[in-house]
Structure formats: C-alpha cells, structure tokens
Design a protein around this motif. Structure first.
Motif, PDB file in Angstrom:
ATOM      1  N   ALA A   7       0.907  -1.254  -0.061  1.00 33.35           N
ATOM      2  CA  ALA A   7      -0.201  -0.024  -0.184  1.00 33.35           C
ATOM      3  C   ALA A   7       0.917   1.281   0.127  1.00 33.35           C
ATOM      4  CB  ALA A   7      -0.977   0.041   1.309  1.00 33.35           C
ATOM      5  N   LYS A   8       1.812   1.373   0.759  1.00 37.30           N
ATOM      6  CA  LYS A   8       2.701   2.511   1.150  1.00 37.30           C
ATOM      7  C   LYS A   8       3.593   2.757  -0.210  1.00 37.30           C
ATOM      8  CE  LYS A   8       6.199   4.489   3.710  1.00 37.30           C
ATOM      9  NZ  LYS A   8       6.990   4.239   4.867  1.00 37.30           N
ATOM     10  N   ALA A   9       4.154   1.500  -0.850  1.00 36.09           N
ATOM     11  CA  ALA A   9       4.970   1.617  -1.977  1.00 36.09           C
ATOM     12  C   ALA A   9       3.879   1.997  -3.600  1.00 36.09           C
ATOM     13  CB  ALA A   9       5.184   0.137  -2.383  1.00 36.09           C
ATOM     14  N   THR A  10       2.645   1.881  -3.148  1.00 38.70           N
ATOM     15  CA  THR A  10       1.765   2.219  -4.518  1.00 38.70           C
ATOM     16  C   THR A  10       1.008   3.216  -4.456  1.00 38.70           C
ATOM     17  OG1 THR A  10       0.163   0.713  -3.849  1.00 38.70           O
ATOM     18  CG2 THR A  10       1.971  -0.108  -5.344  1.00 38.70           C
ATOM     19  N   GLY A  11       0.884   3.996  -3.011  1.00 39.42           N
ATOM     20  CA  GLY A  11       0.152   5.195  -2.700  1.00 39.42           C
ATOM     21  C   GLY A  11      -1.364   4.721  -2.577  1.00 39.42           C
ATOM     22  N   THR A  12      -1.626   3.685  -2.093  1.00 41.61           N
ATOM     23  CA  THR A  12      -2.882   3.098  -1.946  1.00 41.61           C
ATOM     24  C   THR A  12      -3.390   2.742  -0.411  1.00 41.61           C
ATOM     25  OG1 THR A  12      -4.782   1.851  -3.249  1.00 41.61           O
ATOM     26  CG2 THR A  12      -2.659   0.797  -2.851  1.00 41.61           C
ATOM     27  N   THR A  13      -4.342   2.103  -0.356  1.00 42.66           N
ATOM     28  CA  THR A  13      -4.742   1.334   0.865  1.00 42.66           C
ATOM     29  C   THR A  13      -4.620   0.148   1.134  1.00 42.66           C
ATOM     30  OG1 THR A  13      -7.061   1.754   0.568  1.00 42.66           O
ATOM     31  CG2 THR A  13      -6.092   3.571   1.535  1.00 42.66           C
ATOM     32  N   ALA A  14      -4.436  -0.488   2.215  1.00 38.29           N
ATOM     33  CA  ALA A  14      -4.692  -1.891   2.308  1.00 38.29           C
ATOM     34  C   ALA A  14      -6.177  -2.332   1.739  1.00 38.29           C
ATOM     35  CB  ALA A  14      -4.176  -2.350   3.698  1.00 38.29           C
ATOM     36  N   ARG A  15      -7.187  -1.568   2.210  1.00 35.41           N
ATOM     37  CA  ARG A  15      -8.435  -1.932   2.047  1.00 35.41           C
ATOM     38  C   ARG A  15      -8.631  -1.954   0.402  1.00 35.41           C
ATOM     39  NH1 ARG A  15     -13.815   1.691   2.904  1.00 35.41           N
ATOM     40  NH2 ARG A  15     -15.544   0.098   2.500  1.00 35.41           N
ATOM     41  N   ALA A  16      -7.876  -1.101  -0.268  1.00 36.04           N
ATOM     42  CA  ALA A  16      -8.104  -0.938  -1.819  1.00 36.04           C
ATOM     43  C   ALA A  16      -7.442  -2.505  -2.284  1.00 36.04           C
ATOM     44  CB  ALA A  16      -7.552   0.241  -2.484  1.00 36.04           C
ATOM     45  N   LEU A  17      -6.220  -2.666  -1.700  1.00 33.07           N
ATOM     46  CA  LEU A  17      -5.457  -3.872  -2.234  1.00 33.07           C
ATOM     47  C   LEU A  17      -6.400  -5.137  -2.030  1.00 33.07           C
ATOM     48  CD1 LEU A  17      -1.993  -2.881  -1.025  1.00 33.07           C
ATOM     49  CD2 LEU A  17      -2.772  -2.862  -3.308  1.00 33.07           C
ATOM     50  N   ARG A  18      -7.073  -5.063  -0.751  1.00 29.78           N
ATOM     51  CA  ARG A  18      -8.051  -6.371  -0.637  1.00 29.78           C
ATOM     52  C   ARG A  18      -9.092  -6.432  -1.670  1.00 29.78           C
ATOM     53  NH1 ARG A  18      -6.496  -4.879   4.756  1.00 29.78           N
ATOM     54  NH2 ARG A  18      -8.305  -3.735   4.964  1.00 29.78           N
ATOM     55  N   HIS A  19      -9.484  -5.409  -2.011  1.00 23.87           N
ATOM     56  CA  HIS A  19     -10.601  -5.095  -3.115  1.00 23.87           C
ATOM     57  C   HIS A  19     -10.066  -5.685  -4.345  1.00 23.87           C
ATOM     58  CE1 HIS A  19     -14.500  -3.838  -4.462  1.00 23.87           C
ATOM     59  NE2 HIS A  19     -13.934  -3.102  -5.125  1.00 23.87           N
ATOM     60  N   TYR A  20      -8.982  -5.120  -4.766  1.00 26.64           N
ATOM     61  CA  TYR A  20      -8.410  -5.758  -5.891  1.00 26.64           C
ATOM     62  C   TYR A  20      -8.195  -6.959  -6.045  1.00 26.64           C
ATOM     63  CZ  TYR A  20      -7.089  -0.720  -6.419  1.00 26.64           C
ATOM     64  OH  TYR A  20      -6.924   0.857  -6.387  1.00 26.64           O
ATOM     65  N   GLU A  21      -7.699  -7.530  -4.901  1.00 28.31           N
ATOM     66  CA  GLU A  21      -7.518  -9.179  -4.948  1.00 28.31           C
ATOM     67  C   GLU A  21      -8.940  -9.856  -4.901  1.00 28.31           C
ATOM     68  OE1 GLU A  21      -4.569 -12.148  -1.960  1.00 28.31           O
ATOM     69  OE2 GLU A  21      -5.626 -10.446  -1.023  1.00 28.31           O
ATOM     70  N   GLU A  22      -9.862  -9.310  -4.246  1.00 27.83           N
ATOM     71  CA  GLU A  22     -11.219 -10.017  -4.351  1.00 27.83           C
ATOM     72  C   GLU A  22     -11.621  -9.887  -5.691  1.00 27.83           C
ATOM     73  OE1 GLU A  22     -15.628  -8.707  -2.755  1.00 27.83           O
ATOM     74  OE2 GLU A  22     -14.070  -8.938  -1.157  1.00 27.83           O
ATOM     75  N   ALA A  23     -11.325  -8.753  -6.458  1.00 27.12           N
ATOM     76  CA  ALA A  23     -11.894  -8.697  -7.868  1.00 27.12           C
ATOM     77  C   ALA A  23     -10.793  -9.569  -8.980  1.00 27.12           C
ATOM     78  CB  ALA A  23     -11.802  -7.262  -8.348  1.00 27.12           C
ATOM     79  N   GLY A  24      -9.876 -10.283  -8.264  1.00 24.57           N
ATOM     80  CA  GLY A  24      -9.141 -11.239  -8.954  1.00 24.57           C
ATOM     81  C   GLY A  24      -7.861 -10.342  -9.918  1.00 24.57           C
ATOM     82  N   LEU A  25      -7.724  -9.136  -9.387  1.00 22.34           N
ATOM     83  CA  LEU A  25      -6.670  -8.344 -10.122  1.00 22.34           C
ATOM     84  C   LEU A  25      -5.192  -8.652  -9.677  1.00 22.34           C
ATOM     85  CD1 LEU A  25      -8.803  -5.111 -10.694  1.00 22.34           C
ATOM     86  CD2 LEU A  25      -8.318  -6.807 -12.465  1.00 22.34           C
TER      87      LEU A  25
END
Length: 123
Positions: A7-25
């Motif tokens: 999250a820190k390396a990409t300027g996003t949040t852990a929540r967004a990353l979990r969402h991307y993972e759930e979406a299969g991205l």
C-alpha cells in the motif's frame, strides 16, 4: 512484501488492495501467521490498476487489461477489446456529463429567475 508495504509503495490503501484481490486483479500468498504476502512485482500491477481507474475505467473494465497489467500499460498499444471497453466507458461518462449539465442548467434557470438573472446556464 506485506499488504501495508505494498500500500505504501503504491500510494493506495490496504483496503483497496484487498478489494483488487477480491476482484481477481492481484494475488497474494499467506504466510504461516495468516498475513498476506505479495510478490514485489505486484507494485507495478497495482500502479497500472490505479492508472486505469484514474482514467475513468471501473474494476470490471480493468479485468480486460489483466494480461498486460504487469508491463507499461500507458505505453502499450491497446487491444481491440481494450479499446472497445475504453470507448464504451467514454460513452457512459459522456452521457453522465450531459445529464448532469442538463440538471445543472435547469437548476441555474430556476435560480436565475429568483436571482434576477445573475446565474447563467452553461453550454
């Protein structure tokens, strides 16, 4: 890398990353303690996802670009399917903008009548 580091390396949040993972991205593995562990190459993929989302695409739209998310998405020529998805999304955005402009002009006209014509519709 763990989710907070990604999250820190990409300027996003852990929540967004979990969402991307759930979406299969994006994908992770689980450490013995249950924490998500991401390959460092996922940072490129997350940046590309954010680039496409920032351009107005949805997560569903981004699915089409999955085969090229690990490279330079902004420099790669779009596939026919990717181009079609982007053009369809542009049409949706144009329709929303037109509807919002129409609603804004109706409100401006109604207020203009009450405000002595000081508020003008936009083209």
């Amino acid at each position: 890398m763990r989710i907070g580091e990604l999250a820190k390396a990409t300027g996003t949040t852990a929540r967004a990353l979990r969402h991307y993972e759930e979406a299969g991205l994006i994908a992770s593995e689980r450490a013995a303690n249950g924490y998500r562990v991401f390959d460092e190459r996922m940072a490129v993929r997350v940046r590309n996802i954010r680039h496409l989302l920032g351009a107005g695409l949805t997560l569903e739209d981004v699915q089409v670009f999955l085969p090229c998310l690990d490279g330079d998405v902004s420099a790669a020529p779009p596939s026919d399917r990717g181009l079609r998805v982007a053009l369809d999304r542009l049409a949706v955005l144009d329709a929303r903008i037109a509807a919002q402009t129409e609603a804004r002009n109706r409100l401006a006209a109604a207020l203009g009548e009450r405000a002595g014509g000081r508020i003008r519709p936009v083209a």
